[in-house]
Motif scaffolding. Structure first.
Motif, PDB file in Angstrom:
ATOM      1  N   LYS A 179       0.842  -1.204   0.000  1.00 32.58           N
ATOM      2  CA  LYS A 179       0.000   0.000   0.000  1.00 32.58           C
ATOM      3  C   LYS A 179       0.874   1.250   0.000  1.00 32.58           C
ATOM      4  CE  LYS A 179      -3.677   2.334   2.597  1.00 32.58           C
ATOM      5  NZ  LYS A 179      -4.545   2.291   3.811  1.00 32.58           N
ATOM      6  N   ARG A 180       1.935   1.225   0.792  1.00 34.67           N
ATOM      7  CA  ARG A 180       2.834   2.374   0.902  1.00 34.67           C
ATOM      8  C   ARG A 180       3.540   2.638  -0.432  1.00 34.67           C
ATOM      9  NH1 ARG A 180       4.890   0.827   5.724  1.00 34.67           N
ATOM     10  NH2 ARG A 180       6.823  -0.073   4.937  1.00 34.67           N
ATOM     11  N   ILE A 181       4.045   1.565  -1.053  1.00 36.07           N
ATOM     12  CA  ILE A 181       4.813   1.720  -2.292  1.00 36.07           C
ATOM     13  C   ILE A 181       3.894   2.121  -3.441  1.00 36.07           C
ATOM     14  CG2 ILE A 181       6.353   0.585  -3.922  1.00 36.07           C
ATOM     15  CD1 ILE A 181       7.466   1.031  -1.028  1.00 36.07           C
ATOM     16  N   LYS A 182       2.723   1.507  -3.529  1.00 33.50           N
ATOM     17  CA  LYS A 182       1.800   1.835  -4.623  1.00 33.50           C
ATOM     18  C   LYS A 182       1.306   3.280  -4.507  1.00 33.50           C
ATOM     19  CE  LYS A 182       0.290  -2.898  -5.541  1.00 33.50           C
ATOM     20  NZ  LYS A 182      -0.814  -3.885  -5.512  1.00 33.50           N
ATOM     21  N   SER A 183       1.197   3.765  -3.281  1.00 37.13           N
ATOM     22  CA  SER A 183       0.820   5.171  -3.081  1.00 37.13           C
ATOM     23  C   SER A 183       1.905   6.096  -3.627  1.00 37.13           C
ATOM     24  CB  SER A 183       0.601   5.437  -1.589  1.00 37.13           C
ATOM     25  OG  SER A 183       0.408   6.811  -1.353  1.00 37.13           O
ATOM     26  N   ILE A 184       3.175   5.732  -3.413  1.00 32.75           N
ATOM     27  CA  ILE A 184       4.278   6.524  -3.963  1.00 32.75           C
ATOM     28  C   ILE A 184       4.207   6.524  -5.486  1.00 32.75           C
ATOM     29  CG2 ILE A 184       6.796   6.711  -4.154  1.00 32.75           C
ATOM     30  CD1 ILE A 184       6.990   5.253  -1.461  1.00 32.75           C
ATOM     31  N   PHE A 185       3.897   5.359  -6.069  1.00 36.44           N
ATOM     32  CA  PHE A 185       3.862   5.240  -7.530  1.00 36.44           C
ATOM     33  C   PHE A 185       2.785   6.145  -8.123  1.00 36.44           C
ATOM     34  CE2 PHE A 185       3.012   2.682 -11.505  1.00 36.44           C
ATOM     35  CZ  PHE A 185       4.227   2.980 -12.092  1.00 36.44           C
ATOM     36  N   GLU A 186       1.656   6.227  -7.460  1.00 35.99           N
ATOM     37  CA  GLU A 186       0.588   7.112  -7.946  1.00 35.99           C
ATOM     38  C   GLU A 186       1.007   8.574  -7.844  1.00 35.99           C
ATOM     39  OE1 GLU A 186      -2.109   6.099  -9.592  1.00 35.99           O
ATOM     40  OE2 GLU A 186      -1.164   4.138  -9.362  1.00 35.99           O
ATOM     41  N   GLN A 187       1.752   8.916  -6.793  1.00 40.80           N
ATOM     42  CA  GLN A 187       2.246  10.288  -6.653  1.00 40.80           C
ATOM     43  C   GLN A 187       3.240  10.642  -7.757  1.00 40.80           C
ATOM     44  OE1 GLN A 187       3.735  11.282  -2.634  1.00 40.80           O
ATOM     45  NE2 GLN A 187       2.589   9.531  -1.872  1.00 40.80           N
ATOM     46  N   LEU A 188       4.187   9.743  -8.012  1.00 43.27           N
ATOM     47  CA  LEU A 188       5.276  10.086  -8.936  1.00 43.27           C
ATOM     48  C   LEU A 188       4.781  10.226 -10.372  1.00 43.27           C
ATOM     49  CD1 LEU A 188       6.674   7.709 -10.942  1.00 43.27           C
ATOM     50  CD2 LEU A 188       7.275   6.740  -8.745  1.00 43.27           C
ATOM     51  N   LYS A 189       3.725   9.494 -10.734  1.00 37.97           N
ATOM     52  CA  LYS A 189       3.228   9.570 -12.112  1.00 37.97           C
ATOM     53  C   LYS A 189       2.677  10.951 -12.446  1.00 37.97           C
ATOM     54  CE  LYS A 189       0.572   5.899 -11.975  1.00 37.97           C
ATOM     55  NZ  LYS A 189      -0.393   4.864 -12.411  1.00 37.97           N
ATOM     56  N   THR A 190       2.357  11.726 -11.419  1.00 40.85           N
ATOM     57  CA  THR A 190       1.855  13.087 -11.647  1.00 40.85           C
ATOM     58  C   THR A 190       2.921  14.141 -11.381  1.00 40.85           C
ATOM     59  OG1 THR A 190       1.038  13.306  -9.364  1.00 40.85           O
ATOM     60  CG2 THR A 190      -0.471  12.352 -10.971  1.00 40.85           C
ATOM     61  N   ASP A 191       4.110  13.707 -10.958  1.00 38.23           N
ATOM     62  CA  ASP A 191       5.189  14.631 -10.643  1.00 38.23           C
ATOM     63  C   ASP A 191       5.812  15.175 -11.927  1.00 38.23           C
ATOM     64  OD1 ASP A 191       8.384  14.837 -10.120  1.00 38.23           O
ATOM     65  OD2 ASP A 191       7.246  15.516  -8.375  1.00 38.23           O
ATOM     66  N   ALA A 192       6.239  16.423 -11.889  1.00 36.26           N
ATOM     67  CA  ALA A 192       6.801  17.070 -13.084  1.00 36.26           C
ATOM     68  C   ALA A 192       8.013  16.326 -13.623  1.00 36.26           C
ATOM     69  CB  ALA A 192       7.175  18.515 -12.754  1.00 36.26           C
ATOM     70  N   ILE A 193       8.817  15.762 -12.727  1.00 34.08           N
ATOM     71  CA  ILE A 193      10.027  15.067 -13.153  1.00 34.08           C
ATOM     72  C   ILE A 193       9.691  13.764 -13.867  1.00 34.08           C
ATOM     73  CG2 ILE A 193      12.102  13.873 -12.322  1.00 34.08           C
ATOM     74  CD1 ILE A 193      12.176  15.879 -10.016  1.00 34.08           C
ATOM     75  N   PHE A 194       8.696  13.038 -13.359  1.00 35.64           N
ATOM     76  CA  PHE A 194       8.460  11.678 -13.804  1.00 35.64           C
ATOM     77  C   PHE A 194       7.323  11.521 -14.808  1.00 35.64           C
ATOM     78  CE2 PHE A 194      10.669  11.313  -9.804  1.00 35.64           C
ATOM     79  CZ  PHE A 194      11.533  10.265 -10.003  1.00 35.64           C
ATOM     80  N   LYS A 195       6.466  12.517 -14.925  1.00 31.36           N
ATOM     81  CA  LYS A 195       5.287  12.303 -15.764  1.00 31.36           C
ATOM     82  C   LYS A 195       5.636  12.153 -17.242  1.00 31.36           C
ATOM     83  CE  LYS A 195       3.999  17.236 -16.071  1.00 31.36           C
ATOM     84  NZ  LYS A 195       2.959  18.217 -15.678  1.00 31.36           N
ATOM     85  N   GLU A 196       6.841  12.628 -17.629  1.00 32.94           N
ATOM     86  CA  GLU A 196       7.252  12.418 -19.013  1.00 32.94           C
ATOM     87  C   GLU A 196       7.811  11.018 -19.237  1.00 32.94           C
ATOM     88  OE1 GLU A 196       9.739  15.390 -20.618  1.00 32.94           O
ATOM     89  OE2 GLU A 196       8.450  17.056 -20.027  1.00 32.94           O
ATOM     90  N   VAL A 197       8.154  10.329 -18.156  1.00 30.84           N
ATOM     91  CA  VAL A 197       8.644   8.951 -18.259  1.00 30.84           C
ATOM     92  C   VAL A 197       7.477   7.975 -18.336  1.00 30.84           C
ATOM     93  CG1 VAL A 197       9.999   7.161 -17.113  1.00 30.84           C
ATOM     94  CG2 VAL A 197      10.735   9.549 -16.992  1.00 30.84           C
ATOM     95  N   PHE A 198       6.416   8.281 -17.616  1.00 31.22           N
ATOM     96  CA  PHE A 198       5.275   7.378 -17.533  1.00 31.22           C
ATOM     97  C   PHE A 198       4.074   7.946 -18.283  1.00 31.22           C
ATOM     98  CE2 PHE A 198       7.854   6.484 -13.790  1.00 31.22           C
ATOM     99  CZ  PHE A 198       7.929   5.096 -13.828  1.00 31.22           C
TER     100      PHE A 198
END
Length: 670
Positions: A251-270
């Motif tokens: 639950k903790r890790i999947k929550s991080i994954f949902e956060q990073l997909k919307t992050d400016a740094i990572f959203k171009e990767v995903f």
């Protein structure tokens, strides 16, 4: 400075010197793994070499009062204490890869757990290189004992209670030697073999790696906001052993994954629709393996080698693509020597090896400029400080570019750059040979990004006025590339007809011309080329074109072993500088200038990819005494420099010597 040892120890090819004892050992799989564990215990866990003993044997009385003996591969003792069983603090059992953890004779239960019961030691490690298991011996109030699995054991001056109490405040370790490579491989193999993800094990692992990196990057954001930073990507030492703990971790890790997909740094990767598809135990297992390490504190060499080991085994070499060895990349970057003012491009970037090395090269320059009073391990540690990272991020966002026509490689390169520590990278899915035309997704974004870079640097007057201001042509200071080449690779006539060298449909030829188009006047490039271009009679027009358009800076012949065992090609490194308009008025046949030329006879490996070492005239491997220095955190979280003296072999690689010779050549020609 290394001091050569002569006439003391002669090593055969299948021998090594134990880093702990200084004795000669057979370099089999088990011994190599034991050497890795010794270094790991010293550099990551903080145990002194003087408190370790290999092949430690002790005796004990079993329940039937029979005297029995136990031998452990590595015993670690209380600091400064005699090496007696009662002073054992850690036990390490090392097997070769053929032995599995459940083996009835050499597995975890029958070796490690048996040794823990036979001694007063509470913690142990068992590994065969592919698997890694930690155990803890627990006694209750009335003396009953049991052995439990844990995700890790404590380092020096640390207790299991410390590890459990700190939780999200614990300090991850800086990875030593090859431990990160082994960790990535272990996690990949677990996902591949146990989670039913044979087709996408690599991407599932990367999802979790980037959750870890994203969580580490949050510490900088928290610092900017003056907020307290707490890790979200962490796993308690016993958390993965219960269903409730596994669910909590997932639950903790999947929550991080949902956060990073919307992050400016990572959203171009995903793309945004990706999911972590592993089981709760799978997430907990992989997360516990990688949570113990600080990725941002690891050197680019360590991270890059680990990452590219997985990438190269996953993304197959198709259509003439193969990965450039790191020593070749490093040599090319050192010879061109980009700086913080250099706009850099790799137009066939693959998984990003060249641009990551450029980023590391410039990072070291920035660090030295900001901390001139430091050197060695403490200077290296500053390379990941907040102030340096801010400068590196700005440089990468504005000055480093990579193009590739493979969307999977674009994603792999993007992730490689993020792992290297940059906040954002300009990596685009285009066909460089079609540019400024083409239909691939990122074609329009390239021009905008390069225009922003030119505005940031303010160097429009230095760009090539022969090209439009509206695209990327004529605007790069440096280019590094290993273009696809081979008899099976051919460029479509609809593309080649746009080139002066259109008589040649081999991509490596057209890449030379397109790199010329991308460069500023006076811009420099390093390119890997098959020897046929430089020597075959039918490619003489290509050589003539090169000399008309470029100054030849350097040429380095590579041995056939360079790209083996991936592919057998005879290639060279060519370093060129784009002529200015005035320089092009001079007849190439009348030009007089010095050119650096070298032949690399050894590149550190044989045809099978096995590492080769420097030998004396009699064929014996030479040993050198060296001071090994590294920085690590003590139990108070303070970064300190540590060192040891060891006897080591040197990889037999001419490329570092060649790049050093080129620097002297430049100094002599000034």
């Amino acid at each position: 400075m290394a001091e050569e040892i002569k006439d003391e120890i002669v090593l055969n090819d299948d021998e090594l010197i134990c880093v702990l004892t200084g004795n000669k050992k057979k370099a089999n799989a088990k011994e190599l793994m034991l050497q890795s564990v010794i270094l790991q215990m010293n550099e990551e866990y903080g145990f002194e070499m003087s408190d370790m003993k290999r092949d430690f044997t002790f005796s004990f009385q079993d329940e039937e009062d029979k005297r029995k003996r136990v031998t452990v591969d590595l015993g670690i003792f209380r600091a400064g204490a005699t090496k007696e069983p009662e002073n054992l603090e850690r036990i390490c059992i090392v097997c070769d890869t053929k032995v599995k953890a459940a083996d009835s004779k050499k597995g975890v239960e029958s070796t490690l757990n048996y040794a823990l019961r036979a001694s007063s030691c509470d913690f142990g490690l068992w590994t065969n290189g592919d698997e890694l298991h930690f155990s803890q011996r627990i006694e209750d109030a009335v003396g009953n004992e049991k052995i439990v699995d844990i995700a890790d054991f404590p380092g020096v001056d640390e207790s299991i209670e410390d590890m459990e109490r700190r939780g999200d405040r614990s300090q991850p370790r800086k990875p030593a030697n090859d431990s990160l490579i082994r960790t990535f491989k272990r996690c990949h193999d677990y996902i591949y073999g146990n989670e039913g993800r044979k087709k996408d094990a690599f991407w599932e692992l990367l999802n979790l790696i980037f959750c870890k990196i994203y969580d580490e990057k949050r510490r900088y954001l928290c610092a900017e906001r003056n907020e307290s930073y707490h890790r979200q990507f962490w796993v308690g030492v016993k958390e993965r052993n219960t269903i409730e703990g596994q669910k909590a971790v997932a639950k903790r890790i999947k929550s991080i994954f949902e956060q990073l997909k919307t992050d400016a740094i990572f959203k171009e990767v995903f793309a945004g629709n990706e999911q972590i598809s592993l089981s709760d135990y799978g997430v907990a297992y992989v997360a516990s393996e990688i949570a113990k390490y600080s990725f941002l504190d690891a050197t680019v060499d360590v991270k890059g080698t680990a990452y590219e080991t997985i990438v190269s085994n996953t993304l197959k070499q198709e259509a003439g693509q193969f990965f450039t060895p790191r020593n070749v990349i490093k040599c090319m970057v050192e010879i061109i020597n980009p700086t913080i003012n250099s706009r850099v491009l790799d137009p066939a970037c693959g998984s990003g090896g060249f641009i990551v090395m450029v980023l590391d090269h410039v990072r070291k320059q920035i660090t030295k400029n900001m901390f001139p009073e430091l050197d060695g391990a403490l200077l290296e540690a500053k390379a990941n400080s907040d102030t340096v990272n801010a400068k590196v991020k700005e440089y990468a966002e504005n000055m480093i570019f990579g193009f590739d026509f493979d969307p999977d490689l674009k994603k792999a390169a993007k992730m490689n750059m993020v792992m290297a520590g940059d906040g954002h990278s300009n990596i685009y899915n285009i066909n460089s040979l079609e540019y400024p035309n083409g239909t691939l997704p990122d074609i329009d974004r390239v021009s905008e990004s390069v225009a922003n870079s030119v505005k940031h640097k303010g160097d429009i007057k230095d760009c090539d006025s022969a090209y439009s201001l509206e695209n990327a042509m004529g605007k790069f200071d440096c280019i590094f590339t290993n273009p696809p080449f081979g008899s099976k690779v051919e460029v479509a006539s609809t593309i080649s007809e746009n080139y002066e060298l259109k008589a040649f449909t081999a991509p490596e030829v057209l890449f030379i011309e397109q790199c010329y188009n991308f460069l500023k006047p006076g811009g420099k490039m390093g390119i890997v080329l098959p020897d046929g271009i430089l020597g075959n009679p039918n490619t003489e027009p290509v050589r003539k074109w090169i000399l008309e358009h470029f100054k030849l800076l350097a040429s380095i012949d590579l041995p056939v072993e360079t790209f083996l065992p991936q592919v057998g090609v005879q290639a060279s490194l060519l370093f060129l500088q784009k002529k200015t308009a005035m320089e092009r008025l001079v007849d190439p046949n009348s030009e007089m200038y010095d050119v650096f030329m070298a032949i690399a006879e050894k590149v550190g490996k044989d045809r099978r990819g096995n590492v080769i070492y420097e030998k004396d005239d009699d064929g014996a491997e030479i040993l050198f005494v060296e001071k090994k220095e590294w920085a690590s955190y003590n139990h108070n979280g303070e970064l300190i420099a540590r060192h040891r003296t060891e006897r080591v072999k040197h990889v037999d690689d001419d490329l570092p010597k060649i790049s050093s010779a080129y620097k002297k050549f430049l100094e002599g020609s000034r």
